[in-house]
Write an enzyme that holds these catalytic residues in place. Sequence first.
Site, mmCIF file in Angstrom:
data_model
loop_
_atom_site.group_PDB
_atom_site.id
_atom_site.type_symbol
_atom_site.label_atom_id
_atom_site.label_comp_id
_atom_site.label_asym_id
_atom_site.label_seq_id
_atom_site.Cartn_x
_atom_site.Cartn_y
_atom_site.Cartn_z
ATOM 1 N N CYS A 100 0.823 -1.197 0.000
ATOM 2 C CA CYS A 100 0.000 0.000 0.000
ATOM 3 C C CYS A 100 0.866 1.259 0.000
ATOM 4 O O CYS A 100 1.653 1.473 -0.915
ATOM 5 C CB CYS A 100 -0.954 -0.066 1.192
ATOM 6 S SG CYS A 100 -2.334 1.089 1.152
ATOM 7 N N HIS A 101 0.757 2.085 1.043
ATOM 8 C CA HIS A 101 1.559 3.308 1.161
ATOM 9 C C HIS A 101 2.972 3.015 1.660
ATOM 10 O O HIS A 101 3.789 3.932 1.762
ATOM 11 C CB HIS A 101 0.885 4.283 2.131
ATOM 12 C CG HIS A 101 -0.337 4.943 1.584
ATOM 13 N ND1 HIS A 101 -1.539 4.283 1.471
ATOM 14 C CD2 HIS A 101 -0.540 6.194 1.126
ATOM 15 C CE1 HIS A 101 -2.443 5.106 0.977
ATOM 16 N NE2 HIS A 101 -1.868 6.277 0.756
#
Length: 167
Positions: A100-101
């Site tokens: 994800c991030h």
Amino acid sequence: MKALILSADNFEDLELFYPLNRFKEAGVDVKIASMEKGIITGKHGYPANVDLTFNDVNPEDYDILVISGGKAPEKVRLDEKALEITKHFFDRNKPVAAICHGVQVLISAGVAKGRKATCYIGVRDDLKVAGADYEDNEVVVDGNLITSRNPNDLYAFGREIVKMIKK
């Protein structure tokens, strides 16, 4: 085998607990590191115990690094020691898994350039600007680097982590 997870408050709960528990199931000694010891809380309210501060981490002691997603990487990427830990794993070609991030930490550490990777779509352009070869796939493995897009890809992310630690 020893694993290290870098995180902070507002982590994506599933993206921290899924690899944490996969490691535990595999008998891997796993620790969570953050800016301060104590409890960090996920964006859905689940608490996680921090075992070490970034300053307490000796990256030589760990075999694999995981960077969970959510909003935590926005804080982790600002910590110079966390970036040094990340660089250590790349310099020694040790396995690194970011979801994800989580790639934001890779970007700030300067290790994304020339690597194939995926991430949350909202970070895609940042990853490209950092010089990575972005692929929109559930999981991308490029040598020692494993990346995934979001919690829906955790089964593929976990599968590749387990393959990597069995090598």
